[in-house]
Write an enzyme that holds these catalytic residues in place. Structure first.
Site, short mmCIF file in Angstrom:
data_model
loop_
_atom_site.label_atom_id
_atom_site.label_comp_id
_atom_site.label_asym_id
_atom_site.label_seq_id
_atom_site.Cartn_x
_atom_site.Cartn_y
_atom_site.Cartn_z
N GLU A 190 0.84 -1.21 0.00
CA GLU A 190 0.00 0.00 0.00
C GLU A 190 0.87 1.25 0.00
OE1 GLU A 190 -1.60 3.46 1.73
OE2 GLU A 190 -0.59 2.04 3.06
N ASP A 226 0.76 3.85 -3.26
CA ASP A 226 0.39 5.25 -3.17
C ASP A 226 1.31 6.11 -4.04
OD1 ASP A 226 -1.12 7.49 -1.66
OD2 ASP A 226 0.98 7.97 -1.24
N ASP A 235 -6.82 1.13 0.70
CA ASP A 235 -5.49 0.56 0.93
C ASP A 235 -5.27 -0.68 0.07
OD1 ASP A 235 -5.06 2.55 2.76
OD2 ASP A 235 -5.26 1.28 4.53
N GLU A 253 -4.59 0.33 -3.57
CA GLU A 253 -3.23 0.84 -3.75
C GLU A 253 -2.21 -0.30 -3.67
OE1 GLU A 253 -3.65 5.44 -2.23
OE2 GLU A 253 -3.05 3.91 -0.77
#
EC number: 3.1.26.3
Length: 271
Positions: free
Chosen positions: A52, A56, A125, A128
């Protein structure tokens, strides 16, 4: 009961060379923390937190790259606003729900019992983490294709927790309409003053906004700027198919003191 990851691959339009990366991307830390067999207790490498973290950054880079390539004429501020929407939790939550991502998450008992499969933070989350997994498994081109299909070209997702799929507190409908047109890859809005009436000290202006040849709206206001905002609001509502609270005369940025300079407000005076 979670769904099989192989079904998710079909929705992602991507088949993993290393299925373990997908499994890890779908594994929430709550599962490892509950000391379940095969959960990799005490090892952060067996849940999706690191993925995650990477995802991002991968998402931010690929969105920025795509916007610069697609819209070479836009200024930094325009690009930043559009990027902020595309990487927002509200938009990513909508993308995750379209993929039914919650059905594929591996959760611990506590998260399962507390409705973790529908939690916004867990879905964002997880999405990502999947982006990072695709990047690590197939490289930047694979990640770029996923972002283009599922994030850039997805429908416009807004703040669903407010009870609507659009942003509930829009104060600048011209900016909102421009971003919506960008998101849907439509022509940019064009404004023109089509009518002026009344004495010099108390004029009323009619402004028309067009998006391509098909979409148009007109509105009146005591300044060109207010009329343009109202026209933008009308067309925005048509495109979104949802009514919004009326825009007052003295909304932020639309005071009479801003008497509607055509160049500043984006209005092109009719000849």
């Amino acid at each position: 009961m979670r769904a099989e990851p192989a079904l998710l691959e079909l929705k992602l339009d991507y088949r993993f060379n290393d299925p373990e990366l997908l499994r890890r991307a779908l594994t929430h830390s709550s599962l490892a923390n509950e000391n379940r067999p095969g959960a990799g207790v005490g090892s952060p490498l067996n849940d999706n937190e690191q993925l995650e973290f990477l995802g991002d950054s991968v998402l931010g880079f690929l969105i920025a790259e795509a916007l610069v390539r697609r819209f070479p004429e836009y200024h930094e501020g325009d690009l930043s606003r559009l990027k902020a929407h595309l990487v927002s939790a509200a938009h990513l939550h909508g993308v995750a729900r379209r993929l039914d991502l919650g059905s594929y998450l591996e959760l611990g008992r506590s998260e399962e019992m507390s409705g973790g499969r529908t939690k916004k933070t867990l879905l964002v989350d997880g999405l990502e983490a999947i982006m990072a997994a695709i990047y690590l498994d197939g490289g930047v081109d694979a990640a770029r294709a996923f972002v283009a299909t599922h994030v850039l070209d997805a429908p416009f997702f807004g703040d669903e927790e407010a009870g609507t799929d659009i942003q509930p507190a829009i104060t600048n409908f011209k900016s909102a309409l421009q971003e919506l047109a960008q998101t849907r890859r439509l022509p940019q809005p064009r404004y023109s003053v089509v009518r002026e009436r009344g004495p010099e000290h108390s004029k009323t202006f009619t402004v028309e906004v067009r998006v391509g040849k098909e979409w148009t709206a007109q509105a009146e206001g005591r300044t060109k700027k207010i009329a343009a905002q109202r026209a933008a609001r009308g067309l925005y509502e048509r495109l979104m198919g949802d009514p919004i609270v009326p825009l007052p005369d003295d909304s932020p940025g639309d005071s009479p003191d801003d008497s509607g300079d055509a160049a500043e407000s984006g209005v092109i005076s009719a000849t």
